[in-house]
Design a protein around this motif. Structure first.
Motif, mmCIF file in Angstrom:
data_model
loop_
_atom_site.group_PDB
_atom_site.id
_atom_site.type_symbol
_atom_site.label_atom_id
_atom_site.label_comp_id
_atom_site.label_asym_id
_atom_site.label_seq_id
_atom_site.Cartn_x
_atom_site.Cartn_y
_atom_site.Cartn_z
ATOM 1 N N ALA A 116 0.850 -1.185 0.000
ATOM 2 C CA ALA A 116 0.000 0.000 0.000
ATOM 3 C C ALA A 116 0.890 1.241 0.000
ATOM 4 O O ALA A 116 1.877 1.313 0.726
ATOM 5 N N ASP A 162 -0.786 4.770 10.074
ATOM 6 C CA ASP A 162 -2.022 4.696 9.314
ATOM 7 C C ASP A 162 -1.694 4.733 7.825
ATOM 8 O O ASP A 162 -0.768 5.433 7.415
ATOM 9 N N TYR A 163 -2.449 3.971 7.023
ATOM 10 C CA TYR A 163 -2.243 3.971 5.580
ATOM 11 C C TYR A 163 -3.037 5.073 4.876
ATOM 12 O O TYR A 163 -2.906 5.238 3.662
ATOM 13 N N ASP A 164 -3.858 5.811 5.617
ATOM 14 C CA ASP A 164 -4.749 6.786 4.994
ATOM 15 C C ASP A 164 -4.351 8.232 5.227
ATOM 16 O O ASP A 164 -4.616 9.093 4.387
ATOM 17 N N VAL A 567 -13.792 0.095 2.506
ATOM 18 C CA VAL A 567 -12.383 -0.307 2.606
ATOM 19 C C VAL A 567 -12.117 -1.534 1.751
ATOM 20 O O VAL A 567 -11.115 -1.602 1.021
ATOM 21 N N ASN A 570 -11.903 -0.453 -1.788
ATOM 22 C CA ASN A 570 -10.670 0.277 -2.078
ATOM 23 C C ASN A 570 -9.502 -0.677 -2.334
ATOM 24 O O ASN A 570 -8.625 -0.403 -3.159
ATOM 25 N N TYR A 571 -9.501 -1.795 -1.612
ATOM 26 C CA TYR A 571 -8.422 -2.779 -1.768
ATOM 27 C C TYR A 571 -8.796 -3.900 -2.741
ATOM 28 O O TYR A 571 -7.992 -4.801 -2.964
ATOM 29 N N SER A 731 -8.434 -0.798 7.300
ATOM 30 C CA SER A 731 -7.427 -0.435 6.307
ATOM 31 C C SER A 731 -6.025 -0.736 6.829
ATOM 32 O O SER A 731 -5.154 -1.224 6.088
ATOM 33 N N GLY A 735 -3.584 -3.458 5.100
ATOM 34 C CA GLY A 735 -2.292 -2.964 4.631
ATOM 35 C C GLY A 735 -1.126 -3.693 5.273
ATOM 36 O O GLY A 735 -0.123 -4.005 4.611
#
Length: 751
Positions: A116, A162-164, A567, A570-571, A731, A735
């Motif tokens: 990610a 965090d990945y966001d 989520v 998104n993935y 997420s 990730g």
């Protein structure tokens, strides 16, 4: 006997299924100078799939060169003079002044695992960036980076990962930023940090809270919410107030919210003039207020209602302020009956008026002057005037993944085929943009009797040809007659490209590394006629990618469902939802939403019952009837059948119960004796020790990971309370496992 056509279709289907998570080398070619051209096709679950064009040297005297650059993430640096592009291969920078593309950081190998892309908070002037380096499954270190020298400065050695998003926000001129550390907010001056003259943190403290407690207004003022009090702090006074906060206070109180602000669940936006504020509470209630400026009084409410769309559920929101005093409300939605992603745009004043609905849109981005927004949908990018909501331009031809404003009349558009510069004249954007470089390669080949490379990008049955500039590492529209190029391309396809010259042959072959579908080889005719792999790591023996499954338990609450579906989408991950009869009866539309989003639905019995409790007479007939009733209620709600998988409520079942389900045709799914995220504070207070925060749960699952693991996530709880829920960190969970090389499968596809 099965027809040949059917056999071919079956083989194609099996091939696509088997290759879903592979890396594949394609279309190798070699010219007379022993330069090798090839593409790498990534189809890795959880990340964007695209083809990247490479050039290698069969003599091994030169390193491999990447010829295309896919814009997974884009940022503008150095006051708009440099466009930074990040993807799985590294970081490249495009110089606007001399039209060159160069890699400042890149992978030496072909990455086999899905990764990610990490977020960066880049200052508006593009000179600095805040980012988090991951240290474990849920934690990291917050750094400030000088984007010119690439020097890094540690701000916080222990922060949430965090990945966001990054826990930092920049002022409009990039002179100062705010960051979160250990439950408090601090400001920092990047120049002072770089020159090592920054004051201690005790003199730069703003107050308690998370990064969601602050917003910059017009780059001049910091708006800070502490519970229900709203403060206004001038950027010029940050140092003074930091030094003398015990005397002068945090800032000027400009009013109070009628309900306390929860920075973990609520969001707010403030107008550039600091005369309006909009909040969204618990992802549901939208409130718009006038700021009176009186410290002791509540804000004047203009609008306050729960958001409701009868055909969809809200994922998240964005708010933009117009000069006439109204706001533009952007709501991302998931359809209840079809599972489709849509965005609705509303004008918010004393009422909510829908302007347009956009299918599968990207997140909108506001121009620096606050008057325009850009977003993409399908194979178009759009620019709208914020105040009038009139379209100022659209650019078509390819799916858009990223964009960046340079001023208010120039955009950089990162698409699946090209990265383009898009300019406005007289406040209108042109129909076409200037192509800067290629994102990916559909078909590439050596020109006849030349060293030049041509790439063909096709759209709507029409091919456009580009010539490669090796000095600038970019592409230009070919000056050759397109018909000649097209005819040569077709001939090249028929001959499977030029794979051999006088000294070498290039080919793709089998590999013992199961993370790659094949490997790229070069055979040397001289000497003993040896062959070698261009990338040695692709032929090293390796096991298959480890697999795991996410399952979601919907008992009697749908609180986290919309977030979960967003989520997963998104993935691009499919999962199995175990539905209890109580959930089906309460939320029939949400049941349809789950299945129309492409997920499996399985059974969790027809009632919220601990089947192992004393007092129940559990026999085969009891289990059969309970499972059958759940099937009937699900079919009535959705018109579809449940999968023949089940588990008992709370995973409480004995061998007799499991055997009864088996005799009914069901397979029992065991995910441990405990669903850890269903433990509440009330249970913890009662002496049970299994309560863990969402981040602790993520770390527990990642640290104890093993192949074919099943991770249960509770959709929502109707009884009891938690500080946070595992689905809120979905997420992060996904990730982390992607980073560790795992591949997500449906639970029925595990061993």
């Amino acid at each position: 006997m099965m027809s040949r056509k059917i056999v071919i279709l079956i083989l194609i289907f099996l091939n696509i299924t088997f290759l879903h998570a592979q890396v594949k080398f394609e279309n190798p070619q070699i010219n007379a100078e022993s330069k090798v051209l090839f593409t790498v096709n990534h189809k890795l679950g959880g990340t964007v799939s695209y083809k990247t064009l490479f050039m290698a040297d069969a003599t091994q005297s030169e390193s491999t060169r990447i010829l295309t650059c896919f814009p997974e993430k884009m940022e503008l640096l150095s006051n708009g003079s440099v466009l930074q592009v990040r993807n799985r291969y590294g970081t490249a920078r495009y110089s606007v002044a001399d039209s060159t593309l160069s890699w400042i950081k890149r992978e030496d190998s072909i990455p086999a695992d899905a990764k990610a892309m990490l977020p960066q908070a880049v200052s508006p002037d593009g000179k600095w960036a805040c980012f988090v380096k991951k240290t474990d499954a849920a934690s990291g270190e917050l750094y400030l980076k000088n984007m010119s020298t690439l020097e890094e400065f540690l701000l916080n050695d222990k922060c949430d990962f965090d990945y966001d998003e990054v826990p930092a926000k920049w002022a409009g001129d990039g002179s100062v930023f705010v960051y979160e550390k250990a439950g408090n907010l601090y400001f920092g001056d990047p120049k002072a940090i770089y020159q090592k003259v920054q004051m201690g943190e005790e003199f730069r403290k703003i107050g308690e809270g998370t990064i969601n407690c602050v917003q910059w207004a017009n780059g001049k003022y910091l708006i800070y919410i502490n519970r229900d009090l709203v403060y206004k702090i001038s950027a010029k006074e940050l140092y003074t107030r930091g030094l003398y906060s015990p005397v002068v206070g945090i800032g000027i109180v400009i009013g109070r919210l009628p309900i306390g602000f929860d920075s973990h669940k609520d969001k707010f936006w403030v107008s550039p003039q600091v005369n309006q504020i909009v909040t969204v509470s618990a992802n549901s209630v939208i409130s718009s207020y006038k700021i009176n400026g009186t410290a002791s009084s509540y804000f004047t409410s203009v609008y306050s209602k729960p958001f409701k769309d009868i055909s969809a559920s809200a994922v998240d929101y964005d708010v933009f302020f117009c000069s006439d005093g109204s706001q533009i409300l952007w709501v991302n939605l998931i359809g209840l009956l079809d599972g489709k992603r849509n965005s609705s745009v509303y004008r918010l004043s004393s009422e909510l008026k829908e302007l347009i609905r956009v299918e599968n849109a990207t997140r909108p981005l506001l121009s620096p002057d606050g008057r325009k927004i850009v977003f993409a949908s399908q194979k178009f990018a759009f620019v709208y005037d914020l105040g009038t909501w009139l379209e100022l331009g659209r650019i078509s031809g390819e799916k858009v993944y990223s964009y960046a404003w340079s001023g208010s009349n120039l955009l950089y558009i990162g698409g699946e085929s090209t990265v383009r510069e898009w300019k406005a004249e007289n406040n209108r954007f042109s129909k076409d943009g200037k192509m800067l470089f290629l994102s990916s390669a559909n078909t590439a080949f050596w020109k006849p009797n030349a060293e030049n490379i041509v790439c063909a990008q096709s759209a709507t049955n029409k091919a456009t040809f580009y010539d490669y500039d090796p000095f600038k590492n970019v592409w230009q529209t070919s000056a050759d007659d397109s018909r000649t190029s097209f005819e040569f391309m077709k001939k090249a396809e028929v001959s499977v490209y030029a794979v051999q010259n006088a000294r070498y042959r290039v080919y793709t072959g089998l590999t013992d590394n199961k993370l790659y579908e094949n490997a790229l080889y070069i055979r040397n005719f001289s000497g003993n006629g040896t062959s070698y792999a261009v990338y040695p790591e692709t032929v090293k023996p390796s096991d298959e990618r480890k697999k795991l499954a996410l399952i979601f338990d919907a008992i009697d609450s749908a609180d986290g469902l919309t977030h979960i579906l967003a989520v997963l989408a998104n993935y691009d991950i499919k999962a199995t939802f175990f539905l209890n009869g109580e959930f089906i009866r309460r939320y029939p539309q949400e049941c349809k939403q789950i299945i129309e989003s492409g997920h499996d639905c399985a059974s969790m019995y027809f009632s919220v019952t601990d089947l192992t409790e004393k007092g129940f007479i559990i026999d085969e007939n009891f289990i059969r009837r309970g499972l059958a009733r759940n099937e009937d209620e699900f079919y009535a709600a959705t018109g579809r059948e449940l999968s023949l998988l089940w588990h008992a409520p709370f995973y409480k079942a004995n061998n007799e119960i499991k055997k009864a389900g088996e005799l009914s045709g069901y397979k029992y799914i065991e995910a441990g004796r405990l669903s850890l995220d269903s433990y509440t504070l009330e249970k913890a207070a009662d002496g049970k020790k299994w309560y863990l925060s969402a981040r602790d749960l993520v770390k527990l699952y990642v640290d104890s990971a093993e192949p074919d693991m099943i991770i249960p996530v509770t959709v929502g709880l109707s009884d009891g309370t938690r500080r946070d829920f595992l689905y809120e960190k979905l997420s992060l969970l996904i990730g982390d496992f992607l980073d560790f090389g795992y591949e997500f499968k449906l639970v029925r596809d595990l061993k």
